[in-house]
Design a protein around this motif. Structure first.
Motif, mmCIF file in Angstrom:
data_model
loop_
_atom_site.group_PDB
_atom_site.id
_atom_site.type_symbol
_atom_site.label_atom_id
_atom_site.label_comp_id
_atom_site.label_asym_id
_atom_site.label_seq_id
_atom_site.Cartn_x
_atom_site.Cartn_y
_atom_site.Cartn_z
ATOM 1 N N ARG A 46 1.068 -1.259 0.225
ATOM 2 C CA ARG A 46 0.124 -0.033 0.184
ATOM 3 C C ARG A 46 0.957 1.204 0.278
ATOM 4 O O ARG A 46 1.705 1.385 0.974
ATOM 5 C CB ARG A 46 -1.020 0.115 1.175
ATOM 6 C CG ARG A 46 -1.909 -1.184 1.159
ATOM 7 C CD ARG A 46 -2.852 -1.094 2.473
ATOM 8 N NE ARG A 46 -3.775 -2.155 2.241
ATOM 9 C CZ ARG A 46 -4.595 -2.770 3.247
ATOM 10 N NH1 ARG A 46 -4.705 -2.133 4.361
ATOM 11 N NH2 ARG A 46 -5.330 -3.744 3.029
ATOM 12 N N MET B 4 5.382 -0.618 11.589
ATOM 13 C CA MET B 4 3.869 -0.427 12.083
ATOM 14 C C MET B 4 3.241 0.041 10.906
ATOM 15 O O MET B 4 2.023 -0.425 10.709
ATOM 16 C CB MET B 4 3.868 0.615 13.096
ATOM 17 C CG MET B 4 4.348 0.201 14.446
ATOM 18 S SD MET B 4 3.612 -1.479 14.831
ATOM 19 C CE MET B 4 3.890 -1.095 16.755
ATOM 20 N N ARG B 5 3.584 1.142 10.342
ATOM 21 C CA ARG B 5 2.638 1.515 9.284
ATOM 22 C C ARG B 5 3.894 1.615 8.039
ATOM 23 O O ARG B 5 4.671 2.463 7.864
ATOM 24 C CB ARG B 5 2.252 2.669 9.275
ATOM 25 C CG ARG B 5 1.611 3.405 8.060
ATOM 26 C CD ARG B 5 0.703 4.743 8.373
ATOM 27 N NE ARG B 5 -0.366 4.413 9.283
ATOM 28 C CZ ARG B 5 -1.524 3.596 9.185
ATOM 29 N NH1 ARG B 5 -1.751 3.319 7.616
ATOM 30 N NH2 ARG B 5 -2.411 3.212 9.998
ATOM 31 N N PHE C 286 4.252 -4.935 3.488
ATOM 32 C CA PHE C 286 3.849 -5.496 4.840
ATOM 33 C C PHE C 286 3.552 -6.819 4.430
ATOM 34 O O PHE C 286 2.843 -7.058 3.664
ATOM 35 C CB PHE C 286 3.088 -4.739 5.755
ATOM 36 C CG PHE C 286 1.781 -4.199 5.096
ATOM 37 C CD1 PHE C 286 1.540 -3.531 4.134
ATOM 38 C CD2 PHE C 286 0.738 -5.145 5.671
ATOM 39 C CE1 PHE C 286 0.210 -3.051 4.066
ATOM 40 C CE2 PHE C 286 -0.507 -4.866 5.122
ATOM 41 C CZ PHE C 286 -0.793 -3.831 4.283
ATOM 42 N N TYR D 262 -10.534 -15.528 3.798
ATOM 43 C CA TYR D 262 -11.890 -15.139 3.283
ATOM 44 C C TYR D 262 -12.933 -16.144 3.448
ATOM 45 O O TYR D 262 -12.515 -17.342 3.141
ATOM 46 C CB TYR D 262 -11.628 -15.161 1.919
ATOM 47 C CG TYR D 262 -10.605 -13.982 1.587
ATOM 48 C CD1 TYR D 262 -11.120 -12.651 1.388
ATOM 49 C CD2 TYR D 262 -9.173 -14.358 1.310
ATOM 50 C CE1 TYR D 262 -10.031 -11.516 1.091
ATOM 51 C CE2 TYR D 262 -8.188 -13.248 1.239
ATOM 52 C CZ TYR D 262 -8.562 -11.975 1.277
ATOM 53 O OH TYR D 262 -7.709 -10.965 1.142
ATOM 54 N N ILE E 271 -12.760 -1.732 2.404
ATOM 55 C CA ILE E 271 -13.010 -3.104 2.405
ATOM 56 C C ILE E 271 -14.553 -3.255 2.294
ATOM 57 O O ILE E 271 -15.046 -4.170 1.426
ATOM 58 C CB ILE E 271 -12.479 -4.010 3.333
ATOM 59 C CG1 ILE E 271 -11.112 -3.682 3.624
ATOM 60 C CG2 ILE E 271 -12.701 -5.392 3.464
ATOM 61 C CD1 ILE E 271 -10.149 -4.276 2.549
ATOM 62 N N GLU F 22 -3.627 -1.633 15.884
ATOM 63 C CA GLU F 22 -4.694 -2.329 15.249
ATOM 64 C C GLU F 22 -3.930 -3.470 14.787
ATOM 65 O O GLU F 22 -2.830 -3.423 13.834
ATOM 66 C CB GLU F 22 -5.499 -1.714 14.213
ATOM 67 C CG GLU F 22 -6.178 -2.543 13.414
ATOM 68 C CD GLU F 22 -6.268 -1.823 12.000
ATOM 69 O OE1 GLU F 22 -6.582 -0.907 12.058
ATOM 70 O OE2 GLU F 22 -6.729 -2.743 11.056
ATOM 71 N N GLY G 16 -5.353 -6.675 14.056
ATOM 72 C CA GLY G 16 -6.032 -7.526 13.252
ATOM 73 C C GLY G 16 -7.246 -6.643 12.906
ATOM 74 O O GLY G 16 -7.766 -5.783 13.673
ATOM 75 N N HIS G 17 -7.958 -7.105 12.061
ATOM 76 C CA HIS G 17 -9.323 -6.289 11.414
ATOM 77 C C HIS G 17 -9.987 -7.398 10.577
ATOM 78 O O HIS G 17 -9.703 -8.012 9.694
ATOM 79 C CB HIS G 17 -8.935 -5.251 10.575
ATOM 80 C CG HIS G 17 -10.170 -4.350 10.314
ATOM 81 N ND1 HIS G 17 -9.700 -2.927 10.143
ATOM 82 C CD2 HIS G 17 -11.399 -4.229 10.736
ATOM 83 C CE1 HIS G 17 -10.960 -2.304 9.808
ATOM 84 N NE2 HIS G 17 -12.053 -3.043 10.409
ATOM 85 N N PHE H 255 -13.866 -8.391 8.730
ATOM 86 C CA PHE H 255 -15.267 -7.619 8.041
ATOM 87 C C PHE H 255 -15.905 -8.683 7.516
ATOM 88 O O PHE H 255 -15.778 -9.730 7.116
ATOM 89 C CB PHE H 255 -14.689 -7.244 6.849
ATOM 90 C CG PHE H 255 -13.713 -6.125 7.036
ATOM 91 C CD1 PHE H 255 -13.663 -4.773 6.827
ATOM 92 C CD2 PHE H 255 -12.325 -6.329 7.014
ATOM 93 C CE1 PHE H 255 -12.676 -3.604 6.955
ATOM 94 C CE2 PHE H 255 -11.135 -5.583 7.146
ATOM 95 C CZ PHE H 255 -11.451 -4.143 7.199
ATOM 96 N N GLY I 295 -8.118 -10.035 8.436
ATOM 97 C CA GLY I 295 -6.580 -9.775 8.238
ATOM 98 C C GLY I 295 -6.018 -9.765 9.573
ATOM 99 O O GLY I 295 -6.509 -9.285 10.555
ATOM 100 N N ILE I 296 -4.817 -10.156 9.637
ATOM 101 C CA ILE I 296 -3.838 -9.940 10.689
ATOM 102 C C ILE I 296 -2.415 -9.400 10.154
ATOM 103 O O ILE I 296 -1.792 -9.734 9.204
ATOM 104 C CB ILE I 296 -3.429 -11.251 11.382
ATOM 105 C CG1 ILE I 296 -4.777 -11.774 12.263
ATOM 106 C CG2 ILE I 296 -2.449 -11.243 12.426
ATOM 107 C CD1 ILE I 296 -4.299 -13.184 13.137
ATOM 108 N N GLY I 297 -2.034 -8.297 10.952
ATOM 109 C CA GLY I 297 -0.750 -7.704 10.424
ATOM 110 C C GLY I 297 0.501 -8.542 10.996
ATOM 111 O O GLY I 297 0.875 -8.056 12.091
#
Ligand code: P5A
Length: 442
Positions: free
Chosen positions: A140, A150-151, A155, A161, A202, A281, A283-284, A286, A316-318
Motif C-alpha cells: 500500500r 507499524m505503518r 508488509f 476469506y 473493504i 490495530e 487485526g481487522h 469484516f 486480516g492480521i498484520g
C-alpha cells in the motif's frame, strides 16, 4: 548458533529517525534494515521472530478448519475494474504495466482475486462453507509510512476469506474467526480487544478491529474497561460457545474513533469504567455479504435449482506489524523480553571467556552441545567481551532465559536466570527440563 557467526548488526545508540521504541529496538538489535521509505529488509533475527509469529497465526487458522493457499503479489487490474475498486482505491494502489502494456497492480488485499478463484471453481451449494487464507506480502503506497514496520508500504499479512450460503451461516464463520483471533493474540502474549470499527475501503457493515493498548498506537479507542476482564479460557471451538463468547464482548462498549459517539458512551458506560486511550490495530475482520460476489458474478446453485451470490467476509492480521506491536507491549527501560512462544532462541548461553585459559570456553562448548542435542535452540556468546558488555547486547536481543557462566556457577551447577524473574543455581539436566517444559506449554 554462535553469536560470533550470527549476522546481527547491533547499533549502540538510538537512530534519530526512530520515534517509537519498537522501531528503535528493531534497528538497534539488527532485526530490519530500511531499503527505501516504508520498505524493509528483514535480517536474520527479525525474520526468525516474524516466522514464529506467522506459524502461530497459521496454526490457529488451521484449528478452525481454514485452508492455506498462496495467491500472487501481482494481480491483474481487470478483476478490480469488475468490482469497481480500481478507481476507488486511489493513490494507495501501486499500479504497474507489463511489457505488453497490460495493467497490473501489486495487491493491497485480495477480495477480488479470491472471489475470481472461487467463482471459477465452485458451482454448488454442496461445496460450502469454505474458509481460505494465505500469508503473503501486500503493498500500500501509504502517504506517510512511519514507525518502522507499524505503518509501512510493503508488509506481511495473513488474509482469510469466508464463503457461505446465507447471512446466518456467514456470521458463524465471522464468529469462528473472532474466536481464532483471540486465541492467536493470546499465544503471542498480547491482550487484544475486539472493537467495533468502520469498514473503510473493504466495505460491509459488520467489522471489528483487534487492538492492543499502547500510547504510541495510531488508533484512538473508547471502551468500557471491564472488557479487559473477559476470560476466554473456558471456550472451546464449538458454534454455541463461540457465539456466546461473541455476545459477551458485545455486552461492553468498545469502539474505535470513527464509530465513537459521546452520548452513547456516557449513557452506556459509568464514568469510573470509561477508558479513552490509544492502541495498535493488529487485526481487522469484516463481514460484507455480496459486496464482491455480486459485481464479480460469483454464484452457486442451491438444492432447488435457484442461484445465489455467496456471502463473504475477510479477515486480516498484520503479521509484520505484530513484531513491532509485541515490542511496544514488552520492551521497557531498555530491556526486551520476548514471550517464550516467539523468542528468537530458547536460551542464551553467556560465559565469561578468558583469552588465556581455554577451559572456560571448552566448558561452555560442552553445555552448548548438550543443549543442542536436546533440540534446544541456544545462542552461545562465544566472544571474549566482558560479561557486562555481553549483558547489554542480550538486553536488546531479548531471549527470556540465560545460562550465565560467571562467579556464581561452578563445575556442575550453573546460574540460570529468567529475565525480569528469578535466578536459580541448577544442574544442566534441571535447566534442560525447565526449557523443554516451557516449550511444551506454547
Ligand atoms: C482483511 C483481510 C484488510 O485488508 N482484506 C483482507 C482486509 N484489512 S486491513 O485492516 O486493511 O488490514 C489488515 C491488517 O493488516 C495490517 N496493516 C498494516 N501493517 C503494516 N503496515 C501497513 N501499512 C498496514 N496496513 C494494514 C493491520 O494489522 C491490519 O489490521
Amino acid at each position: 548458533m554462535y553469536l560470533s557467526k550470527l549476522f546481527i548488526p547491533l547499533l549502540k545508540n538510538n537512530p534519530s529517525e526512530a520515534k517509537i521504541k519498537s522501531h528503535q529496538l528493531m534497528l538497534r538489535a539488527g532485526m530490519i534494515k530500511q531499503s527505501s521509505a516504508g520498505i524493509y529488509s528483514w535480517l536474520p533475527l527479525g525474520f526468525k521472530i516474524m516466522k514464529k509469529i506467522e506459524q502461530i497465526v497459521r496454526e490457529e487458522q488451521n484449528k478452525i478448519g481454514a485452508q492455506e493457499l498462496l495467491m500472487p503479489t501481482i494481480q491483474s487490474a481487470e478483476i478490480w475494474k469488475e468490482s469497481g475498486r480500481y478507481e476507488d482505491y486511489g493513490d494507495e494502489m501501486l499500479r504497474i504495466k507489463d511489457r505488453q502494456g497490460k495493467e497490473m497492480l501489486y495487491g493491497p488485499t485480495n477480495e477480488e482475486l479470491i472471489t475470481e478463484i472461487f467463482r471459477s471453481s465452485v458451482k454448488s451449494y454442496k461445496s460450502l462453507p469454505q474458509l481460505l487464507y494465505h500469508i503473503q506480502w501486500k503493498f500500500r503506497d501509504e502517504l506517510r509510512p512511519r514507525f518502522g514496520v507499524m505503518r509501512c508500504k510493503e508488509f506481511f499479512m495473513k488474509d482469510a476469506y469466508s464463503f457461505d450460503l446465507s447471512d446466518d451461516e456467514a456470521k458463524k464463520s465471522y464468529n469462528k474467526m473472532f474466536f481464532a483471533y483471540l486465541n492467536t493474540f493470546k499465544r503471542l502474549g498480547l491482550t487484544a480487544i475486539p472493537m467495533a470499527a468502520d469498514t473503510g475501503p473493504i466495505g460491509g457493515d459488520l467489522s471489528h478491529e483487534f487492538i492492543i493498548l499502547a500510547e504510541t498506537g495510531e488508533s484512538k479507542i473508547y471502551a468500557d474497561k471491564r472488557i479487559f476482564d473477559i476470560n476466554i479460557k473456558k471456550h472451546t471451538n464449538e458454534d454455541i460457545s463461540i457465539n456466546s463468547l461473541r455476545k459477551k464482548y458485545d455486552e461492553y462498549y468498545a469502539v474505535t474513533d470513527d464509530k465513537f459517539n459521546k452520548k452513547d458512551f456516557d449513557k452506556q458506560v459509568k464514568k469510573e469504567n470509561q477508558l479513552t486511550t490509544k492502541g495498535i490495530e493488529v487485526g481487522h475482520i469484516f463481514y460484507f455479504g455480496d459486496k464482491y460476489s455480486k459485481p464479480l458474478n460469483c454464484l452457486v446453485d442451491l438444492s432447488d435449482g435457484k442461484k445465489v451470490n455467496v456471502k463473504m467476509g475477510s479477515y486480516g492480521i498484520g503479521v509484520s506489524r505484530l513484531v513491532g506491536a509485541v515490542i511496544e507491549a514488552k520492551f521497557n527501560n531498555n530491556l526486551m523480553k520476548w514471550p517464550d512462544s516467539i523468542s528468537p532462541f530458547d536460551v542464551a548461553l553467556i560465559p565469561s571467556i578468558n583469552k588465556n585459559d581455554k577451559t572456560s570456553y571448552d566448558k561452555a562448548l560442552k553445555i552448548y552441545n548438550s543443549l543442542k542435542q536436546k533440540n534446544i535452540d541456544v545462542l552461545f556468546d562465544d566472544t571474549e567481551e566482558h560479561l557486562s558488555a555481553k549483558f547489554k547486547k542480550f538486553d536488546l536481543i531479548g531471549i527470556p532465559y540465560q545460562i550465565i557462566l560467571g562467579s556464581k556457577s561452578d563445575n556442575d551447577k550453573f546460574e540460570f536466570k529468567e529475565i525480569e524473574g528469578k535466578t536459580e543455581i541448577l544442574s544442566l539436566e534441571e535447566i534442560q527440563n525447565k526449557l523443554l517444559i516451557k516449550r511444551n506449554l506454547n
